[in-house]
Design a protein around this motif. Structure first.
Motif, short mmCIF file in Angstrom:
data_model
loop_
_atom_site.label_atom_id
_atom_site.label_comp_id
_atom_site.label_asym_id
_atom_site.label_seq_id
_atom_site.Cartn_x
_atom_site.Cartn_y
_atom_site.Cartn_z
N ARG A 135 0.86 -1.19 0.00
CA ARG A 135 0.00 0.00 0.00
C ARG A 135 0.90 1.25 0.00
O ARG A 135 1.52 1.57 1.00
CB ARG A 135 -0.90 -0.01 1.24
CG ARG A 135 -1.97 1.05 1.22
CD ARG A 135 -2.85 0.99 2.46
NE ARG A 135 -3.36 -0.34 2.76
CZ ARG A 135 -4.47 -0.86 2.23
NH1 ARG A 135 -5.17 -0.16 1.37
NH2 ARG A 135 -4.86 -2.07 2.57
N TYR A 153 -5.73 -1.69 -2.68
CA TYR A 153 -4.78 -0.59 -2.49
C TYR A 153 -5.17 0.62 -3.34
O TYR A 153 -4.98 1.75 -2.93
CB TYR A 153 -3.36 -1.01 -2.82
CG TYR A 153 -2.80 -2.10 -1.94
CD1 TYR A 153 -3.44 -2.50 -0.77
CD2 TYR A 153 -1.62 -2.73 -2.27
CE1 TYR A 153 -2.91 -3.50 0.03
CE2 TYR A 153 -1.09 -3.74 -1.47
CZ TYR A 153 -1.74 -4.12 -0.32
OH TYR A 153 -1.22 -5.10 0.47
N THR A 176 -7.37 3.26 -1.88
CA THR A 176 -6.87 4.12 -0.81
C THR A 176 -5.96 5.25 -1.33
O THR A 176 -5.45 6.03 -0.54
CB THR A 176 -6.07 3.30 0.23
OG1 THR A 176 -4.93 2.74 -0.39
CG2 THR A 176 -6.93 2.19 0.82
#
Length: 135
Positions: free
Chosen positions: A27, A52, A55
């Motif tokens: 991430r 990921y 985000t």
């Protein structure tokens, strides 16, 4: 076509500056993305797993768009980083895309069929289709 798989932020600054496509298997923070773009000035696409990609901040998305770097959702199925740091898109997939383009199939049909048959995400199939290598 090769995708450089990066499994930790420590690897970013050791990358070859000529990398074009990078898969981040962690991430990334905004700092990681900036570091990647700085280390690899020729980068064209960054691939992230779905969890990921969700985000990533809007500011980074806008930054990548301004740099003309595609943010692609997807995984590198069955890849073992300990064996090879690159994931190679099989030439059979590229040939299949070329054949379907010659047959006059729509982009959506090509993306759906190739994605289903090869386990390569639709966004990556679209990226491959639009590359000069297929022209």
């Amino acid at each position: 076509m090769k995708i450089r798989v990066v499994s930790s932020r420590d690897e970013i600054f050791t990358l070859n500056p000529n990398e074009r496509i990078v898969h981040l298997a962690f991430r990334p923070s905004n700092k990681d993305i900036f570091g990647l773009v700085e280390t690899c000035p020729k980068i064209e696409a960054i691939q992230l797993p779905k969890s990921y990609k969700g985000t990533i901040s809007k500011s980074i998305e806008m930054f990548l768009e301004m740099q003309k770097i595609q943010l692609i959702e997807g995984d590198v199925w069955g890849h073992r980083k300990d064996i090879n740091e690159y994931y190679t898109i099989p030439s059979s997939v590229i040939e299949k895309i070329k054949e379907m383009k010659i047959e006059g199939k729509s982009s959506e049909d090509i993306e759906a069929k190739v994605s289903r048959e090869s386990k390569i995400n639709r966004e990556m199939v679209a990226y491959i289709m639009n590359k000069d290598a297929l022209a």
